[in-house]
Write an enzyme that holds these catalytic residues in place. Structure first.
Site, PDB file in Angstrom:
ATOM      1  N   ASP A  91       0.852  -1.194   0.000  1.00 37.64           N
ATOM      2  CA  ASP A  91       0.000   0.000   0.000  1.00 37.64           C
ATOM      3  C   ASP A  91       0.887   1.242   0.000  1.00 37.64           C
ATOM      4  O   ASP A  91       2.072   1.168   0.302  1.00 37.64           O
ATOM      5  CB  ASP A  91      -0.950  -0.003   1.209  1.00 37.64           C
ATOM      6  CG  ASP A  91      -0.241  -0.379   2.481  1.00 37.64           C
ATOM      7  OD1 ASP A  91       0.952  -0.067   2.602  1.00 37.64           O
ATOM      8  OD2 ASP A  91      -0.861  -0.993   3.362  1.00 37.64           O
ATOM      9  N   ASP A 122       7.758   4.784  13.987  1.00 34.62           N
ATOM     10  CA  ASP A 122       8.315   3.788  14.915  1.00 34.62           C
ATOM     11  C   ASP A 122       9.803   3.489  14.722  1.00 34.62           C
ATOM     12  O   ASP A 122      10.606   3.674  15.616  1.00 34.62           O
ATOM     13  CB  ASP A 122       7.471   2.500  14.899  1.00 34.62           C
ATOM     14  CG  ASP A 122       7.180   1.972  13.504  1.00 34.62           C
ATOM     15  OD1 ASP A 122       7.666   2.557  12.515  1.00 34.62           O
ATOM     16  OD2 ASP A 122       6.461   0.954  13.394  1.00 34.62           O
ATOM     17  N   ASP A 124       1.196   5.024   1.463  1.00 38.16           N
ATOM     18  CA  ASP A 124       0.687   6.049   2.373  1.00 38.16           C
ATOM     19  C   ASP A 124       1.315   7.389   2.019  1.00 38.16           C
ATOM     20  O   ASP A 124       2.463   7.457   1.576  1.00 38.16           O
ATOM     21  CB  ASP A 124       1.019   5.674   3.825  1.00 38.16           C
ATOM     22  CG  ASP A 124       0.322   4.393   4.235  1.00 38.16           C
ATOM     23  OD1 ASP A 124      -0.730   4.081   3.644  1.00 38.16           O
ATOM     24  OD2 ASP A 124       0.834   3.682   5.117  1.00 38.16           O
TER      25      ASP A 124
HETATM   26  P1  ATP Z   1       3.273  -2.953   6.008  1.00 38.17           P
HETATM   27  O1  ATP Z   1       4.196  -3.240   4.866  1.00 38.17           O
HETATM   28  O2  ATP Z   1       2.942  -4.152   6.839  1.00 38.17           O
HETATM   29  O3  ATP Z   1       2.063  -2.139   5.635  1.00 38.17           O
HETATM   30  P2  ATP Z   1       4.104  -0.515   7.255  1.00 38.17           P
HETATM   31  O4  ATP Z   1       5.391  -0.081   7.900  1.00 38.17           O
HETATM   32  O5  ATP Z   1       3.717   0.205   6.007  1.00 38.17           O
HETATM   33  O6  ATP Z   1       4.184  -2.076   7.001  1.00 38.17           O
HETATM   34  P3  ATP Z   1       1.610   0.390   8.298  1.00 38.17           P
HETATM   35  O7  ATP Z   1       0.812  -0.163   9.432  1.00 38.17           O
HETATM   36  O8  ATP Z   1       1.052   0.429   6.938  1.00 38.17           O
HETATM   37  O9  ATP Z   1       2.983  -0.404   8.333  1.00 38.17           O
HETATM   38  O10 ATP Z   1       2.026   1.863   8.751  1.00 38.17           O
HETATM   39  C1  ATP Z   1       2.508   2.860   7.860  1.00 38.17           C
HETATM   40  C2  ATP Z   1       3.580   3.702   8.551  1.00 38.17           C
HETATM   41  O11 ATP Z   1       3.021   4.352   9.692  1.00 38.17           O
HETATM   42  C3  ATP Z   1       4.773   2.935   9.097  1.00 38.17           C
HETATM   43  O12 ATP Z   1       5.735   2.670   8.105  1.00 38.17           O
HETATM   44  C4  ATP Z   1       5.288   3.845  10.176  1.00 38.17           C
HETATM   45  O13 ATP Z   1       6.033   4.917   9.640  1.00 38.17           O
HETATM   46  C5  ATP Z   1       3.998   4.423  10.736  1.00 38.17           C
HETATM   47  N1  ATP Z   1       3.509   3.622  11.876  1.00 38.17           N
HETATM   48  C6  ATP Z   1       2.678   2.553  11.845  1.00 38.17           C
HETATM   49  N2  ATP Z   1       2.433   2.078  13.074  1.00 38.17           N
HETATM   50  C7  ATP Z   1       3.110   2.904  13.920  1.00 38.17           C
HETATM   51  C8  ATP Z   1       3.256   2.956  15.336  1.00 38.17           C
HETATM   52  N3  ATP Z   1       2.651   2.084  16.127  1.00 38.17           N
HETATM   53  N4  ATP Z   1       4.040   3.951  15.858  1.00 38.17           N
HETATM   54  C9  ATP Z   1       4.641   4.855  15.064  1.00 38.17           C
HETATM   55  N5  ATP Z   1       4.557   4.846  13.726  1.00 38.17           N
HETATM   56  C10 ATP Z   1       3.793   3.886  13.149  1.00 38.17           C
HETATM   57 MG    MG Z   2       1.855  -0.063   4.948  1.00 33.69          MG
END
Ligand code: ATP
Ligand code: MG
Length: 423
Positions: free
Chosen positions: A54, A126, A56
């Site tokens: 995805d 994070d 963001d």
């Molecule tokens: P995935 O590939 O599983 O989607 P992701 O890192 O993109 O992994 P997401 O849940 O889509 O995870 O979150 C998007 C972004 O938001 C993360 O990359 C991070 O920068 C931020 N993020 C998500 N969860 C947290 C958290 N608990 N605390 C701080 N930042 C977060």
């Molecule tokens: Mg993601």
């Protein structure tokens, strides 16, 4: 602080990996006078030459301003975390306003809507590998958190003091293990120390967020390694104690075997995502098997289908629904169906049911796919799987997509006697 900027000659990033609709959103925001970057996991993935799941976007535009630009394609969601969802057909893009982070206090965060600068937005994330921005207009990677370096070195480092960050949001501990399992990145020693000292905080997190991370990891093709880590670092023991106990018992290896097989299917089929009910069945089926063995020992007989159904539902209740009060009912119901149907496909003893009505059930293909997972994990079921698969396709060919008469036949109402015949 000035960020480090990386140009195309440094990053060699392939813009084709970015969804054109995400680029369109970024352009519209920029044309309207706002700053807008691709953020988080998608930047991490394209730098690692992986197609992101995805995309963001973070922007200086406030939620209402985003809504004005995208109008009916956009809905504003969330109270604690107000953001915009922009829809293109079946795709949804998350667009959030730059947010300021938490203070340095190690308190659980309850409010999250304090707007901030791009730098603050990077710092509230994070791990450093998730804190990079990509600016498609200048084609630059913007790095406030040393994520570039850590990504190159293969290190998972918390942005800020890990102990404070884990206490503020304990789900980050699960995310630490998730990225460790998924990308095989080394956990920086400070993170490991904080994970050990903060593990008990995990119970303060919202169960829905934890469940979502667990399900997403099962779907990712790294479920086996992830659940091993969850158990090893004693988080599972706090989240789903019944499952942790089972994993540590002599039959626990069967769950790992199923998860490994599901991961393998995922990777062999171009990262196809398996249904959540199938993945949950991988976890629950060995527990049901163990309880059936206990039932047979106490009752000196195998359970009938009524008893089996009670047993399967009690396993689901004790493992999944007791830990996650809002565990989706649909997943529970389909998993129960998948598991119960296994005992029609491979019945106790030699006796085989000649009734095959259940082959027309809506969810039968899932039960058959679970039998395939069993056959891949243990080849004594291979013949049975091919036999049923064959029968299923024969029947499908014969009836097409129509249900056979004996399933859909409605009772005919008895004809009312006409007035004439009454007289
Ligand atoms: P995935 O590939 O599983 O989607 P992701 O890192 O993109 O992994 P997401 O849940 O889509 O995870 O979150 C998007 C972004 O938001 C993360 O990359 C991070 O920068 C931020 N993020 C998500 N969860 C947290 C958290 N608990 N605390 C701080 N930042 C977060
Ligand atoms: Mg993601």
């Amino acid at each position: 602080m000035e960020p480090k900027i990386y140009f195309p000659e440094d990053h060699g990033l392939d813009q084709d990996l970015i969804d054109p609709d995400a680029l369109f959103i970024l352009k519209k925001l920029r044309d309207a006078g706002f700053t807008a970057y691709l953020v988080g996991g998608s930047v991490r993935d394209i730098l690692a030459r992986v197609k992101p799941k995805d995309f963001d976007i973070s922007t200086s535009a406030l939620p209402e301003e985003i809504k004005k630009i995208f109008r009916k394609n956009c809905i504003l969601i969330g109270r604690r975390f107000r953001l915009a969802h922009i829809r293109f057909g079946r795709k949804i893009f998350e667009v959030s306003t730059f947010r300021a982070g938490e203070t340095d206090e190690a308190d659980l965060i309850v409010r999250d809507n304090v707007w901030g600068t791009a730098e603050e937005d990077a710092r509230r994330r994070d791990f450093s590998i998730n804190g990079l921005f990509y600016d498609p207009y200048h084609k630059t990677v913007i790095d406030y958190v040393d994520g570039w370096h850590d990504l190159k070195e293969g290190v998972l480092r918390s942005i800020g003091n890990p102990e404070v960050r884990f206490k503020q949001d304990p789900v980050r501990m699960i995310r630490l293990l998730k990225f460790h399992a998924r990308f095989d990145l080394k956990m920086e020693p400070g993170c490991v120390k904080a994970l050990k000292s903060c593990r008990e905080e995990i119970v303060k997190s919202a169960p829905a967020r934890i469940l979502e991370e667990l399900l997403r990891m099962l779907e990712s093709g790294h479920g086996h390694d992830f659940f091993k880590l969850l158990s090893e670092y004693q988080l599972l023991d706090l989240l789903i104690p019944e499952l942790d106990q089972f994993l540590r018992s002599e039959n626990g290896s069967q769950v790992y075997e199923f998860l490994k097989t599901a991961d393998l299917i995922h990777h062999k089929n171009e990262n196809v995502t398996l249904e959540r009910s199938l993945l949950i069945s991988c976890i629950l089926f060995p527990i049901v098997e163990r309880q059936i063995a206990d039932f047979c020992e106490t009752h000196d007989k195998t359970p009938n289908f009524g008893e089996l159904s009670v047993l399967v539902w009690s396993v689901i209740r004790e493992t999944m629904t007791s830990a996650f009060t809002h565990f989706p009912r649909k997943i529970s119901a389909i998993s129960a169906y998948i598991i119960i149907t296994q005992y029609r496909l491979t019945p106790f003893g030699k006796r085989r049911s000649h009734r095959s009505k259940f082959l027309h059930d809506k969810d039968f293909p899932l039960a058959l796919r679970f039998l395939r997972i069993r056959a891949l994990a243990d080849n004594q079921y291979s013949d049975k799987f091919f036999e049923w698969e064959n029968m299923y396709y024969q029947i499908k060919k014969h009836h097409g997509d129509k249900k056979p008469k004996y399933v859909s036949q409605k009772r005919r109402k008895p004809k009312r006697k006409s007035a004439q015949s009454n007289s």
